[in-house]
Design a protein around this motif. Structure first.
Motif, PDB file in Angstrom:
ATOM      1  N   SER A  47       0.742  -1.308  -0.028  1.00  0.00           N
ATOM      2  CA  SER A  47      -0.100   0.012   0.232  1.00  0.00           C
ATOM      3  C   SER A  47       0.802   1.001   0.183  1.00  0.00           C
ATOM      4  CB  SER A  47      -0.432   0.103   0.576  1.00  0.00           C
ATOM      5  OG  SER A  47      -0.070   0.305   2.717  1.00  0.00           O
ATOM      6  N   GLY A  48       0.329   2.526  -0.710  1.00  0.00           N
ATOM      7  CA  GLY A  48       1.449   3.781  -0.639  1.00  0.00           C
ATOM      8  C   GLY A  48       0.991   4.898  -0.578  1.00  0.00           C
ATOM      9  N   THR A  49       0.938   5.663  -1.145  1.00  0.00           N
ATOM     10  CA  THR A  49       0.459   7.555  -1.228  1.00  0.00           C
ATOM     11  C   THR A  49       1.378   8.253  -1.988  1.00  0.00           C
ATOM     12  OG1 THR A  49      -0.965   6.697   0.801  1.00  0.00           O
ATOM     13  CG2 THR A  49      -0.101   9.083  -0.455  1.00  0.00           C
ATOM     14  N   TYR A  50       0.807   7.843  -3.005  1.00  0.00           N
ATOM     15  CA  TYR A  50       1.809   8.963  -4.613  1.00  0.00           C
ATOM     16  C   TYR A  50       1.344  10.581  -4.186  1.00  0.00           C
ATOM     17  CZ  TYR A  50       3.014   5.100  -6.762  1.00  0.00           C
ATOM     18  OH  TYR A  50       3.453   3.824  -7.454  1.00  0.00           O
ATOM     19  N   VAL A  51       1.710  11.765  -4.387  1.00  0.00           N
ATOM     20  CA  VAL A  51       1.497  12.965  -4.316  1.00  0.00           C
ATOM     21  C   VAL A  51       2.206  13.099  -4.925  1.00  0.00           C
ATOM     22  CG1 VAL A  51       1.499  14.734  -2.632  1.00  0.00           C
ATOM     23  CG2 VAL A  51       1.034  12.982  -1.416  1.00  0.00           C
ATOM     24  N   THR A  52       1.763  14.672  -5.715  1.00  0.00           N
ATOM     25  CA  THR A  52       2.590  15.302  -6.903  1.00  0.00           C
ATOM     26  C   THR A  52       2.019  16.364  -6.683  1.00  0.00           C
ATOM     27  OG1 THR A  52       3.575  15.791  -9.123  1.00  0.00           O
ATOM     28  CG2 THR A  52       1.033  14.373  -8.928  1.00  0.00           C
ATOM     29  N   ASP A  67      -4.121  34.829 -11.061  1.00  0.00           N
ATOM     30  CA  ASP A  67      -4.612  34.163 -11.835  1.00  0.00           C
ATOM     31  C   ASP A  67      -3.902  32.702 -11.611  1.00  0.00           C
ATOM     32  OD1 ASP A  67      -6.697  33.291 -13.809  1.00  0.00           O
ATOM     33  OD2 ASP A  67      -4.579  34.331 -15.782  1.00  0.00           O
ATOM     34  N   SER A  68      -3.490  31.872 -11.758  1.00  0.00           N
ATOM     35  CA  SER A  68      -2.750  30.812 -11.097  1.00  0.00           C
ATOM     36  C   SER A  68      -2.771  29.845  -9.445  1.00  0.00           C
ATOM     37  CB  SER A  68      -1.057  31.104 -11.639  1.00  0.00           C
ATOM     38  OG  SER A  68      -0.885  31.660 -10.067  1.00  0.00           O
ATOM     39  N   CYS A  69      -3.033  29.056 -10.343  1.00  0.00           N
ATOM     40  CA  CYS A  69      -2.735  27.615  -8.775  1.00  0.00           C
ATOM     41  C   CYS A  69      -2.300  26.437  -8.887  1.00  0.00           C
ATOM     42  CB  CYS A  69      -4.906  27.672  -8.250  1.00  0.00           C
ATOM     43  SG  CYS A  69      -4.912  26.837  -9.977  1.00  0.00           S
ATOM     44  N   VAL A  70      -2.141  25.536  -7.863  1.00  0.00           N
ATOM     45  CA  VAL A  70      -1.539  24.543  -8.141  1.00  0.00           C
ATOM     46  C   VAL A  70      -2.533  23.258  -7.695  1.00  0.00           C
ATOM     47  CG1 VAL A  70      -0.295  22.836  -6.764  1.00  0.00           C
ATOM     48  CG2 VAL A  70       0.789  25.496  -7.360  1.00  0.00           C
ATOM     49  N   GLY A  71      -1.910  22.550  -9.072  1.00  0.00           N
ATOM     50  CA  GLY A  71      -3.056  21.428  -8.501  1.00  0.00           C
ATOM     51  C   GLY A  71      -2.666  19.927  -7.844  1.00  0.00           C
ATOM     52  N   LYS A  72      -3.388  19.716  -6.597  1.00  0.00           N
ATOM     53  CA  LYS A  72      -2.322  19.094  -5.963  1.00  0.00           C
ATOM     54  C   LYS A  72      -3.074  17.624  -6.225  1.00  0.00           C
ATOM     55  CE  LYS A  72      -1.051  17.804  -1.531  1.00  0.00           C
ATOM     56  NZ  LYS A  72      -1.010  18.383   0.542  1.00  0.00           N
ATOM     57  N   ILE A  73      -2.284  16.524  -6.195  1.00  0.00           N
ATOM     58  CA  ILE A  73      -3.528  14.620  -6.646  1.00  0.00           C
ATOM     59  C   ILE A  73      -1.876  14.353  -5.566  1.00  0.00           C
ATOM     60  CG2 ILE A  73      -3.403  13.193  -8.270  1.00  0.00           C
ATOM     61  CD1 ILE A  73      -2.232  15.798 -10.907  1.00  0.00           C
ATOM     62  N   THR A  74      -2.945  13.279  -5.039  1.00  0.00           N
ATOM     63  CA  THR A  74      -2.606  12.848  -3.948  1.00  0.00           C
ATOM     64  C   THR A  74      -3.902  10.967  -4.431  1.00  0.00           C
ATOM     65  OG1 THR A  74      -2.658  13.980  -1.810  1.00  0.00           O
ATOM     66  CG2 THR A  74      -3.258  11.814  -1.993  1.00  0.00           C
ATOM     67  N   MET A  75      -2.786  10.569  -5.113  1.00  0.00           N
ATOM     68  CA  MET A  75      -3.358   9.277  -4.923  1.00  0.00           C
ATOM     69  C   MET A  75      -3.393   8.027  -3.698  1.00  0.00           C
ATOM     70  SD  MET A  75      -2.676   6.576  -8.449  1.00  0.00           S
ATOM     71  CE  MET A  75      -4.197   7.145  -9.154  1.00  0.00           C
ATOM     72  N   ILE A  76      -4.203   7.149  -3.570  1.00  0.00           N
ATOM     73  CA  ILE A  76      -4.281   6.159  -1.692  1.00  0.00           C
ATOM     74  C   ILE A  76      -4.407   5.108  -2.408  1.00  0.00           C
ATOM     75  CG2 ILE A  76      -4.466   5.603  -0.040  1.00  0.00           C
ATOM     76  CD1 ILE A  76      -5.812   9.347   0.010  1.00  0.00           C
ATOM     77  N   TRP A  77      -3.958   4.358  -2.312  1.00  0.00           N
ATOM     78  CA  TRP A  77      -3.785   2.844  -3.102  1.00  0.00           C
ATOM     79  C   TRP A  77      -2.999   1.525  -1.706  1.00  0.00           C
ATOM     80  CZ3 TRP A  77       0.845   0.295  -3.712  1.00  0.00           C
ATOM     81  CH2 TRP A  77       2.109   0.676  -3.246  1.00  0.00           C
ATOM     82  N   GLU A 120       2.980  -1.752  -8.257  1.00  0.00           N
ATOM     83  CA  GLU A 120       2.922  -0.293  -8.025  1.00  0.00           C
ATOM     84  C   GLU A 120       1.664   0.238  -8.814  1.00  0.00           C
ATOM     85  OE1 GLU A 120       5.494   1.917  -6.054  1.00  0.00           O
ATOM     86  OE2 GLU A 120       5.844   0.168  -4.730  1.00  0.00           O
ATOM     87  N   PRO A 121       0.687   1.609  -8.507  1.00  0.00           N
ATOM     88  CA  PRO A 121       0.178   1.863  -9.879  1.00  0.00           C
ATOM     89  C   PRO A 121       0.259   3.476 -10.401  1.00  0.00           C
ATOM     90  CG  PRO A 121      -0.783   2.814  -7.853  1.00  0.00           C
ATOM     91  CD  PRO A 121      -0.081   1.692  -7.670  1.00  0.00           C
ATOM     92  N   SER A 122       1.847   3.403 -10.508  1.00  0.00           N
ATOM     93  CA  SER A 122       2.696   4.647 -11.065  1.00  0.00           C
ATOM     94  C   SER A 122       2.083   5.947 -12.423  1.00  0.00           C
ATOM     95  CB  SER A 122       4.141   4.303 -11.216  1.00  0.00           C
ATOM     96  OG  SER A 122       4.552   2.821 -11.636  1.00  0.00           O
ATOM     97  N   SER A 123       1.339   4.279 -13.032  1.00  0.00           N
ATOM     98  CA  SER A 123       0.786   4.954 -13.987  1.00  0.00           C
ATOM     99  C   SER A 123      -0.191   5.389 -14.295  1.00  0.00           C
ATOM    100  CB  SER A 123       1.013   3.842 -15.334  1.00  0.00           C
ATOM    101  OG  SER A 123      -0.518   2.136 -14.719  1.00  0.00           O
ATOM    102  N   TYR A 124      -1.733   5.001 -13.076  1.00  0.00           N
ATOM    103  CA  TYR A 124      -2.381   5.486 -12.841  1.00  0.00           C
ATOM    104  C   TYR A 124      -2.453   6.913 -12.638  1.00  0.00           C
ATOM    105  CZ  TYR A 124      -4.671   1.350 -14.077  1.00  0.00           C
ATOM    106  OH  TYR A 124      -5.624   0.481 -14.261  1.00  0.00           O
ATOM    107  N   MET A 125      -0.994   7.160 -11.704  1.00  0.00           N
ATOM    108  CA  MET A 125      -0.936   8.364 -11.117  1.00  0.00           C
ATOM    109  C   MET A 125      -0.378   9.057 -12.104  1.00  0.00           C
ATOM    110  SD  MET A 125      -0.855  10.007  -8.781  1.00  0.00           S
ATOM    111  CE  MET A 125      -0.028  11.191  -7.478  1.00  0.00           C
TER     112      MET A 125
END
Length: 151
Positions: free
Chosen positions: A4-9, A110-120, A129-134
């Protein structure tokens, strides 16, 4: 190997956090027209486009293959966060848990950051690991930028 793990970008984006959040919260029906190379169809199975607890079915392409992801949606307007909890589909054949969290954080006017977290959590150790999905979700957020910025 982790079971299990968590990816964040994070993805820097042009356009306000509000505009990006609105697209991901309630305008998923536009995805096939704007990022059709990733997403071919999105349908509401239960609820509405922007309803908390709504269920959506995504048809997408990953590594050249057509796949399906059925999600239950959680909405957090205060933090401009959309959480997709995996219910069924290709990825769920290999994972007990595959939750995708996308948050839009304001940076400038007029800018922001999209923070993506994947918990698997994998069903067994043999599953990669689901790196291709991230990578797919990161590309979706980045590729949507121009369409949101123009809107």
């Amino acid at each position: 190997m982790a079971t299990s793990g968590t990816y964040v970008t994070e993805v820097p984006l042009k356009g306000t956090a509000e505009k990006h959040y609105k697209r991901w919260k309630s305008e998923n029906h536009l995805f096939p027209d704007t990022i059709g190379h990733h997403v071919q169809n999105v349908t509401v199975h239960e609820g509405e486009w922007d309803s908390h607890g709504g269920i959506k079915i995504w048809n997408y392409t990953l590594d050249g293959k057509q796949e399906v992801y059925k999600e239950k949606r959680e909405i957090d307007d205060e933090n401009k966060t959309v959480t997709a909890r995996g219910l069924e589909g290709h990825v769920m054949e290999h994972f007990k848990v595959c939750d995708i969290v996308v948050q839009f954080i304001p940076k400038t006017e007029d800018s922001c950051v999209g923070k993506i977290t994947m918990i698997w959590e994998k069903r067994n150790d043999e599953v990669p690991e689901p790196s291709s999905y991230m990578k797919l979700v990161k590309s979706m957020v980045a590729d949507m930028e121009e369409h949101v910025h123009k809107a």
